[in-house]
Design a protein around this motif. Structure first.
Motif, PDB file in Angstrom:
ATOM      1  N   ALA A  39       0.838  -1.201   0.000  1.00  8.76           N
ATOM      2  CA  ALA A  39       0.000   0.000   0.000  1.00  8.76           C
ATOM      3  C   ALA A  39       0.872   1.250   0.000  1.00  8.76           C
ATOM      4  CB  ALA A  39      -0.938  -0.003   1.206  1.00  8.76           C
ATOM      5  N   TRP A  40       1.954   1.253   0.759  1.00 13.77           N
ATOM      6  CA  TRP A  40       2.853   2.414   0.809  1.00 13.77           C
ATOM      7  C   TRP A  40       3.530   2.620  -0.544  1.00 13.77           C
ATOM      8  CZ3 TRP A  40       3.621   6.747   3.050  1.00 13.77           C
ATOM      9  CH2 TRP A  40       4.818   7.412   2.907  1.00 13.77           C
ATOM     10  N   GLN A  41       3.978   1.546  -1.195  1.00 16.41           N
ATOM     11  CA  GLN A  41       4.604   1.667  -2.504  1.00 16.41           C
ATOM     12  C   GLN A  41       3.615   2.183  -3.543  1.00 16.41           C
ATOM     13  OE1 GLN A  41       6.146  -2.290  -3.020  1.00 16.41           O
ATOM     14  NE2 GLN A  41       8.099  -1.790  -2.040  1.00 16.41           N
ATOM     15  N   ALA A  42       2.380   1.744  -3.482  1.00 16.90           N
ATOM     16  CA  ALA A  42       1.361   2.245  -4.406  1.00 16.90           C
ATOM     17  C   ALA A  42       1.072   3.720  -4.147  1.00 16.90           C
ATOM     18  CB  ALA A  42       0.079   1.430  -4.271  1.00 16.90           C
ATOM     19  N   PHE A  43       1.080   4.114  -2.895  1.00 19.38           N
ATOM     20  CA  PHE A  43       0.847   5.519  -2.540  1.00 19.38           C
ATOM     21  C   PHE A  43       1.971   6.394  -3.076  1.00 19.38           C
ATOM     22  CE2 PHE A  43       1.578   9.022   0.452  1.00 19.38           C
ATOM     23  CZ  PHE A  43       0.376   9.696   0.315  1.00 19.38           C
ATOM     24  N   ALA A  74       3.926   5.748  -5.613  1.00 18.66           N
ATOM     25  CA  ALA A  74       4.027   5.668  -7.072  1.00 18.66           C
ATOM     26  C   ALA A  74       2.947   6.452  -7.796  1.00 18.66           C
ATOM     27  CB  ALA A  74       3.967   4.208  -7.503  1.00 18.66           C
ATOM     28  N   ARG A  75       1.920   6.914  -7.103  1.00 17.94           N
ATOM     29  CA  ARG A  75       0.842   7.626  -7.796  1.00 17.94           C
ATOM     30  C   ARG A  75       1.329   8.981  -8.302  1.00 17.94           C
ATOM     31  NH1 ARG A  75      -2.518  11.027  -4.044  1.00 17.94           N
ATOM     32  NH2 ARG A  75      -1.167  11.225  -2.252  1.00 17.94           N
ATOM     33  N   PRO A  76       0.778   9.449  -9.402  1.00 15.28           N
ATOM     34  CA  PRO A  76       1.243  10.711  -9.993  1.00 15.28           C
ATOM     35  C   PRO A  76       0.830  11.913  -9.137  1.00 15.28           C
ATOM     36  CG  PRO A  76      -0.640   9.847 -11.206  1.00 15.28           C
ATOM     37  CD  PRO A  76      -0.256   8.808 -10.192  1.00 15.28           C
ATOM     38  N   PRO A  77       1.728  12.870  -8.975  1.00 15.02           N
ATOM     39  CA  PRO A  77       1.403  14.038  -8.151  1.00 15.02           C
ATOM     40  C   PRO A  77       0.408  14.985  -8.807  1.00 15.02           C
ATOM     41  CG  PRO A  77       3.561  14.296  -9.123  1.00 15.02           C
ATOM     42  CD  PRO A  77       3.088  12.912  -9.473  1.00 15.02           C
ATOM     43  N   THR A  78       0.239  14.917 -10.122  1.00 12.93           N
ATOM     44  CA  THR A  78      -0.671  15.840 -10.801  1.00 12.93           C
ATOM     45  C   THR A  78      -2.133  15.529 -10.507  1.00 12.93           C
ATOM     46  OG1 THR A  78      -0.615  14.465 -12.774  1.00 12.93           O
ATOM     47  CG2 THR A  78       0.933  16.305 -12.678  1.00 12.93           C
ATOM     48  N   ALA A  79      -2.421  14.357  -9.964  1.00 11.63           N
ATOM     49  CA  ALA A  79      -3.808  14.006  -9.682  1.00 11.63           C
ATOM     50  C   ALA A  79      -4.396  14.866  -8.581  1.00 11.63           C
ATOM     51  CB  ALA A  79      -3.913  12.538  -9.297  1.00 11.63           C
ATOM     52  N   ARG A  80      -3.577  15.400  -7.730  1.00 10.03           N
ATOM     53  CA  ARG A  80      -4.101  16.186  -6.618  1.00 10.03           C
ATOM     54  C   ARG A  80      -3.821  17.682  -6.727  1.00 10.03           C
ATOM     55  NH1 ARG A  80       0.440  14.749  -2.134  1.00 10.03           N
ATOM     56  NH2 ARG A  80       2.064  14.639  -3.666  1.00 10.03           N
TER      57      ARG A  80
END
Length: 125
Positions: A36-40, A42-48
């Protein structure tokens, strides 16, 4: 009289089983947490992060609206305003499939921001 020894034998056999189940549960929980931490991460910063102004336009452009269009603060120096204008214009240029109307609004926003930074309100006096 052998019943008490059977109970103690049973409890001696159950304790390692319960300990093994607890260790397995902790291992699965740890594995899930790491994934879960690795998925968090790896998510793109532009989504937020909202990068550009998404609202409608005022009849007469204000300094606040110009800053929102360019994605800068109202107190931004002229160099940063020019960089922001270039970045937004590249993304919305008519030659690259952008709108002429948006390009004119982006240019107007730059003019409003730079005119105020030069210390005047458009008047020579």
């Amino acid at each position: 009289m052998q019943q008490p020894s059977n109970l103690s034998d049973t409890s001696e056999m159950v304790a390692p089983l319960i300990a093994g189940i607890a260790v397995a549960a902790a291992a699965y929980a740890g594995r899930y947490s790491i994934r879960a931490w690795q998925a968090f991460k790896a998510r793109p910063p532009t989504a937020r992060i909202r990068r550009f102004y998404e609202g409608g336009f005022q009849p007469s452009m204000t300094r606040r609206e110009a800053a929102l269009i360019l994605g800068v603060r109202e107190s931004t120096p002229a160099e940063k305003i020019k960089e922001a204008h270039r970045r937004v214009m590249v993304a919305n240029h008519p030659d690259a499939g952008g709108s002429h109307f948006l390009a004119s609004k982006i240019n107007e926003a730059k003019d409003v921001m730079l005119r105020k930074n030069k210390g005047g309100s458009g008047s020579a006096f």
